[in-house]
Design a protein around this motif. Structure first.
Motif, PDB file in Angstrom:
ATOM      1  N   GLY A   1      38.753  31.473  35.328  1.00  0.00           N
ATOM      2  CA  GLY A   1      37.477  32.134  35.048  1.00  0.00           C
ATOM      3  C   GLY A   1      37.553  33.635  35.259  1.00  0.00           C
ATOM      4  O   GLY A   1      38.489  34.297  34.801  1.00  0.00           O
ATOM      5  N   ASP A   2      36.565  34.174  35.980  1.00  0.00           N
ATOM      6  CA  ASP A   2      36.490  35.622  36.159  1.00  0.00           C
ATOM      7  C   ASP A   2      37.131  36.089  37.463  1.00  0.00           C
ATOM      8  O   ASP A   2      36.838  37.156  37.962  1.00  0.00           O
ATOM      9  CB  ASP A   2      35.034  36.098  36.109  1.00  0.00           C
ATOM     10  CG  ASP A   2      34.166  35.438  37.180  1.00  0.00           C
ATOM     11  OD1 ASP A   2      34.712  34.614  37.957  1.00  0.00           O
ATOM     12  OD2 ASP A   2      32.966  35.734  37.247  1.00  0.00           O
ATOM     13  N   ARG A   3      38.043  35.268  38.008  1.00  0.00           N
ATOM     14  CA  ARG A   3      38.746  35.654  39.232  1.00  0.00           C
ATOM     15  C   ARG A   3      40.168  36.092  38.888  1.00  0.00           C
ATOM     16  O   ARG A   3      40.725  35.680  37.889  1.00  0.00           O
ATOM     17  CB  ARG A   3      38.794  34.476  40.208  1.00  0.00           C
ATOM     18  CG  ARG A   3      37.399  34.044  40.676  1.00  0.00           C
ATOM     19  CD  ARG A   3      37.432  32.674  41.311  1.00  0.00           C
ATOM     20  NE  ARG A   3      37.876  31.661  40.357  1.00  0.00           N
ATOM     21  CZ  ARG A   3      38.345  30.476  40.714  1.00  0.00           C
ATOM     22  NH1 ARG A   3      38.444  30.167  41.981  1.00  0.00           N
ATOM     23  NH2 ARG A   3      38.711  29.608  39.789  1.00  0.00           N
TER      24      ARG A   3
ATOM     25  N   ALA B   1      39.720  36.891  32.173  1.00  0.00           N
ATOM     26  CA  ALA B   1      38.436  37.566  32.326  1.00  0.00           C
ATOM     27  C   ALA B   1      38.527  38.611  33.428  1.00  0.00           C
ATOM     28  O   ALA B   1      39.263  38.458  34.397  1.00  0.00           O
ATOM     29  CB  ALA B   1      37.338  36.549  32.646  1.00  0.00           C
ATOM     30  N   ILE B   2      37.780  39.701  33.262  1.00  0.00           N
ATOM     31  CA  ILE B   2      37.752  40.751  34.285  1.00  0.00           C
ATOM     32  C   ILE B   2      36.944  40.253  35.471  1.00  0.00           C
ATOM     33  O   ILE B   2      35.830  39.756  35.301  1.00  0.00           O
ATOM     34  CB  ILE B   2      37.125  42.035  33.730  1.00  0.00           C
ATOM     35  CG1 ILE B   2      37.961  42.540  32.549  1.00  0.00           C
ATOM     36  CG2 ILE B   2      37.009  43.104  34.804  1.00  0.00           C
ATOM     37  CD1 ILE B   2      37.339  43.692  31.813  1.00  0.00           C
ATOM     38  N   PRO B   3      37.493  40.327  36.714  1.00  0.00           N
ATOM     39  CA  PRO B   3      36.746  39.860  37.888  1.00  0.00           C
ATOM     40  C   PRO B   3      35.406  40.563  38.017  1.00  0.00           C
ATOM     41  O   PRO B   3      35.300  41.762  37.789  1.00  0.00           O
ATOM     42  CB  PRO B   3      37.675  40.214  39.069  1.00  0.00           C
ATOM     43  CG  PRO B   3      39.029  40.358  38.469  1.00  0.00           C
ATOM     44  CD  PRO B   3      38.813  40.844  37.074  1.00  0.00           C
ATOM     45  N   THR B   4      34.373  39.779  38.353  1.00  0.00           N
ATOM     46  CA  THR B   4      33.041  40.353  38.527  1.00  0.00           C
ATOM     47  C   THR B   4      32.977  41.119  39.831  1.00  0.00           C
ATOM     48  O   THR B   4      33.579  40.735  40.831  1.00  0.00           O
ATOM     49  CB  THR B   4      31.974  39.248  38.548  1.00  0.00           C
ATOM     50  OG1 THR B   4      32.321  38.307  39.560  1.00  0.00           O
ATOM     51  CG2 THR B   4      31.906  38.535  37.212  1.00  0.00           C
TER      52      THR B   4
END
Length: 284
Positions: free
Chosen positions: A106-108, A135-138
């Motif tokens: 995911g975003d991690r 994905a770019i980490p939030t």
């Protein structure tokens, strides 16, 4: 009659409590990761780092089935599977497993998986090769600092300014190598080169004298790092002949004297790891 009804109610309550307890225990058991699969994951990682990709892929696939309660562990397994199949020259499986790992991540960032640096570098090189984007980490939005916290932060900043000259700059990991950034002497996965290393001089392995008359035969696989100059600069045994007779050492000594035309990519000479099979037969 009243006593009979009371007994029935007590029995109903008893069975209801037993049912609820068993359901709770079952759900708890399913929420825990089976130690068997954790041990299998550890075994598969060791096989991978020893470049035994066939055994690693087999164990990772079994581990993936039992680690479905932990998303991080499952993503870890799929990334390892993708790398294993890449080195086994199965690009279709490699890309499929890498995409599944990216979806689970995911975003991690990859760093959350706790993989060795060498594995992370391979992933950072291979994911763009298959056009797989993570994905770019939030980033979390911090609340404004309280006055007291702001004072402490300012004090810390001024202290850091004073000590800045005495501090060494933090070392950064080198960026991953992409195909358009390859330099002479870079280590490149064997499947990514345009021309494989070709042996120009093969030194035969000597059958150990200590094994004379033993009738022992077998194969030793020596994983060899071939330099951009065509020399064997490092070796490791990935499959050997057990015992104290010295077959593994004899194979390594011979392979270290081999010479090659180096591997190339876009005309650039590069280093590669190449498995070399040495066959030992009984002396006549």
């Amino acid at each position: 009659m009243i006593r009979i009804h009371r007994k029935r109610r007590e029995l109903y309550l008893f069975f209801a409590l037993v049912g609820v307890t068993s359901l709770a225990l079952t759900s708890f058991a399913f929420s825990q990761t089976d130690p068997f699969y954790l041990r299998l994951l550890e075994k598969a990682q060791k096989s991978f780092l020893a470049r035994n990709y066939v055994d690693a892929a087999h164990d990772f696939e079994i581990a993936a089935f039992g680690l479905n309660q932990d998303i991080n562990l499952q993503a870890n397994v799929y990334f390892y599977l993708g790398l294993s199949h890449f080195y086994l020259r199965d690009s279709e499986k490699s890309a499929s497993f890498l995409r599944r790992g990216a979806e689970l991540l995911g975003d991690r960032g990859l760093a959350i998986l706790g993989m060795p640096d060498s594995v992370l570098r391979d992933l950072e090189t291979l994911l763009p090769f298959y056009d797989i984007q993570l994905a770019i980490p939030t980033q979390s939005v911090d609340s404004p600092p309280k006055p007291e916290e702001e004072k402490q932060a300012n004090a810390s900043e001024s202290s850091l300014e004073k000590d800045k000259d005495n501090q060494q700059p933090a070392k950064k990991d080198p960026p991953p190598i992409t195909l358009d950034q390859v330099k002479e002497g870079d280590i490149i996965p064997l499947d990514m080169v345009d021309t494989l290393p070709a042996a120009t001089e093969r030194i035969p392995a000597i059958y150990p004298s200590s094994a004379s008359g033993s009738g022992i035969t077998g194969i030793v696989v020596v994983n060899s790092l071939i330099s951009e100059k065509g020399r064997v600069i490092k070796t490791e045994i990935t499959r050997g002949i057990k015992g104290v007779y010295g077959f593994n050492q004899a194979a390594e000594q011979a392979v270290r004297r081999w010479k090659f035309e180096p591997a190339t990519i876009k005309g650039i000479k590069v280093k590669v790891w190449l498995p070399i099979r040495i066959v030992f037969k009984t002396q006549e």
